[in-house]
Structure formats: structure tokens, C-alpha cells
Design a protein around this motif. Sequence first.
Motif, short mmCIF file in Angstrom:
data_model
loop_
_atom_site.label_atom_id
_atom_site.label_comp_id
_atom_site.label_asym_id
_atom_site.label_seq_id
_atom_site.Cartn_x
_atom_site.Cartn_y
_atom_site.Cartn_z
N UNK A 205 0.40 -1.31 -0.66
CA UNK A 205 -0.11 -0.40 -0.55
C UNK A 205 0.73 1.31 -0.31
N UNK A 206 0.13 2.14 -1.15
CA UNK A 206 1.19 3.42 -1.71
C UNK A 206 0.51 4.96 -0.45
N UNK A 207 0.92 5.14 0.68
CA UNK A 207 0.02 6.26 0.80
C UNK A 207 0.48 7.86 1.23
N UNK A 208 0.91 8.57 0.28
CA UNK A 208 1.03 9.66 -0.45
C UNK A 208 2.79 9.86 0.59
N UNK A 209 3.61 8.20 -1.18
CA UNK A 209 4.61 7.96 -0.80
C UNK A 209 5.51 9.20 -1.38
N UNK A 210 6.26 10.15 -1.08
CA UNK A 210 7.19 10.67 -2.18
C UNK A 210 7.95 10.83 -2.53
N UNK A 211 8.45 10.74 -4.76
CA UNK A 211 9.31 10.80 -4.83
C UNK A 211 9.75 11.51 -5.00
N UNK A 212 11.26 12.05 -5.28
CA UNK A 212 11.69 12.87 -6.01
C UNK A 212 11.67 12.60 -7.67
N UNK A 213 11.82 13.89 -8.05
CA UNK A 213 11.30 13.53 -10.30
C UNK A 213 12.89 12.70 -10.57
N UNK A 214 14.16 13.45 -9.50
CA UNK A 214 15.46 12.18 -9.78
C UNK A 214 14.90 11.11 -9.84
N UNK A 215 14.11 10.08 -9.65
CA UNK A 215 13.85 8.84 -9.40
C UNK A 215 13.24 8.68 -11.04
N UNK A 216 12.88 9.29 -10.80
CA UNK A 216 11.86 8.77 -12.31
C UNK A 216 12.96 8.12 -13.40
N UNK A 217 12.28 7.00 -14.01
CA UNK A 217 13.33 6.07 -15.07
C UNK A 217 12.42 6.51 -16.37
N UNK A 218 12.91 7.16 -17.85
CA UNK A 218 12.60 7.34 -18.45
C UNK A 218 11.83 9.13 -18.79
N UNK A 219 11.48 9.26 -19.51
CA UNK A 219 10.61 10.25 -19.82
C UNK A 219 9.31 10.27 -18.71
N UNK A 220 8.00 11.56 -18.93
CA UNK A 220 7.72 11.40 -18.52
C UNK A 220 6.29 10.38 -19.17
N UNK A 221 5.00 9.92 -18.90
CA UNK A 221 4.11 9.15 -19.84
C UNK A 221 5.06 8.02 -20.54
N UNK A 222 6.25 7.96 -20.41
CA UNK A 222 6.56 6.62 -21.27
C UNK A 222 6.80 4.97 -20.17
N UNK A 223 6.20 5.65 -19.17
CA UNK A 223 6.46 4.09 -18.72
C UNK A 223 5.48 3.28 -19.01
N UNK A 224 4.56 2.50 -20.02
CA UNK A 224 4.54 1.52 -20.97
C UNK A 224 6.35 1.40 -21.74
N UNK A 225 6.62 1.78 -22.35
CA UNK A 225 7.10 1.66 -23.39
C UNK A 225 8.52 1.41 -22.64
N UNK A 226 8.60 1.45 -21.31
CA UNK A 226 9.27 0.74 -20.49
C UNK A 226 9.80 -0.02 -19.50
#
Length: 397
Positions: A205-226
Amino acid sequence: MTDTDKTIADLTARVEKLLAEHPPAATDRLEFLRARFDAGLAWVHFPEGLGGLGLPRELQAHVDRLLARAGAPDNDPRRNGIGLGMAAPTILAYGTEEQKRRFLRPLWTGEEIWCQLFSEPGAGSDLAALATRAERDGDHWIVNGQKVWTSGAHKARWAILVARTDPGAPKHRGMTYFLCDMTDPGVEVRPLRQITGEAEFNEVFLTDVKIPDSLRLGEEGEGWRVATATLMNERVAIGGGDPRREGGMIGVVAGTWRERPELRTPELHARLMRLWVEAEVARMTGRRLRQKLAAGQPGPEGSAAKLTFARLAQQLSGLELEMLGAEGLRYGDWTMKRPEIVEFTGKDAGYRYLRAKGNSIEGGTSEILRNIVAERVLGLPPEPRTDKDVPWKDLPR
């Protein structure tokens, strides 16, 4: 001397240097593994500076043999199968240089264990239907949702996570891929007990989990491809291995056959021979798949390999139970356990029979994998998908 001979000679010299500077008998295990990574001998096909030397993947076996012969410790890959088989190749393909240098070394040495936050109660086989939300808040993302069937979450330090960042986009286009710190506030892991009595996997369960944008892998909206790249690597990791002849379940069943002649019947013999041939075909196909991977990215062939692995494991474990008769119905220990690793072949026949049922679900259900093989390997017409271009927020749930 051919170029290949020169490369092998160079690798041998590198291994000898590593062993001379870090004698296994006198060196701390973790210190040795870190030194091996830094020497480029962890994944020889990875780039220099990231555990490799930019060489063909098949040369890794030569390095592994030399180190095993010298009594050097390995990184116990069974403890971190998701990290090694799924997170690492995805980070290599889509991560920033900073992400690669931060995560790959402790991942390979086993200092940091990884899990996979993909499936949800309403989005298992149809992963693109996931509802976990990630909303931008300055330089961070706030994540809320529930994941399920998360193997190893109870021991993981990091997770690969896919969340929906644009509910107004069609379901395949509105997702983004993140690396999630499992020790962050708001991350709750609960065990899910399975038919074997163990709890290998969990709901998270993830409740208001704060993830820095530096931990995004790939571009925003590219999640399906990755995520697709991750899943292809997962299926290769599960079903595309290259064991020795009679490795895995076929070795267990063939061993029982040889050691217990009183169990033999002509009908069981015919079934065992057919499965032995199929297991050998699968083993050699897995070797060809590994060779192909050395030159590029995994493709739909991994889905076929995983599909075959699941079928053979279930048929072989069922045959073993029939051979053993009433003896095969004994079950050693059904107490609740949280295993460090899945010891599939090291337990009794009853455990293997029950655990094999999960092989056709984990890593992509066999039904979904048949669709992938039909469409992407055989070129058959795809199933109608009426929701493909509908905004996710407008889909019935």
C-alpha cells in the motif's frame, strides 16, 4: 591468435589480477564482490565503469568458471532475481548516468534487494489498466495506490514502480516509471500467504509516498514503453535460462525414476521420455535466446520460453506425484514462512506440485503470453481492443 582468443586471454588475465589483489580466502565477501564489479567482471556485456567491459554476453560464462574454480564468492543471484533480471537491464537502457552509477553496483553485489510494483488488484494481466496515481508536486511526485503479488517486497530496499500520471490519456500512454525507496514513509508491506503455506509475495500500500523526480526512469508518460522492456527481461529471466542438461525439474523427476525402479510403468516411462525431450529442446532454445540477447534487446521469444517453462514445470511435478503415489501426498511443513529465496527443486514433491501452479501466473499469465506469441511471433490478427484510444478516466472500472 584470433580476436576471440585475445579477448579470452585478456579476460583470464583480468580475473587472475583480481584474484591476486583480492584473494578470496583472505578477503571479505562484500569487498571482493565490489572489486569484481569495479574490474568489469560482474556483467562483461555491460559498459565499462558499470560492471562490464562492453564484451559479448556469452563470455561471462568464462569469467564465472574461473572465479568458481578459485573458490571466489558469487553474488547469490537467487536472493535478488528481480533486481538482476529486471531492474538492472531496465536501468541500463533508460536510466540517467547518475542513476546507473548510483544503483547498479549495490544491486549487483546484493547490498540492495529489489522488488517490482506493477500488478494491482484490478490490473494484473491488463497492466495498462493500473490505477495507482502519481501527481507532480514541484520536484517530487506524490504516489497513492495499491500493488499486489509483489515478490520479495518484505526484504526489498528498492522497487521498480509504474504509476498513472495522466488519467486523461489512453491507458497505455498515461503512465510513468519510477524507482521507489521501500523504506520511505507511506510504504506498507503486508504478506500474502499462498497454497504452499509460504508468503513469498505481498500486497503493498502506497499512501502519499514522496518520490523525487530524479528517481523517474525514462520520460514522463513513457512508462508503458519502459515497463514492456522490464517484462520482456522478466520472462527471459524466468523461462529463458541455460541450465545444464537435466537441470531443474526434469533432473529431479529423472533422478527419482532412476533411483526407484519399483515406481516404473510403461505408461510413465513414455511420458517421462516425452517430457525429457521437451525439456532438452527448451534448454537448447534458451541457449539460443541468450545468444540472441547478446546482440540486442529481448523480444517476444522470451514470452515463448516462459510459457514453455511453466507448462513443463507443471507437467513434470504432476508426473512426479503420480510416480510416488501416496508417498507423494506427504507435505513437509505448512507453517507460515517468509523465504529468502524460492527453493523450488530442493523440497519435497508435494511442495513442487503446489508451487508449480504459480508458474503459469507469475511473470505474465500463460494466456497473455499466448496472445503475445500469436500476434508478435506468428503474425496472427490481434484481438479487438475497443479501449485502446479511450482516456483512462473514462474506462469502466
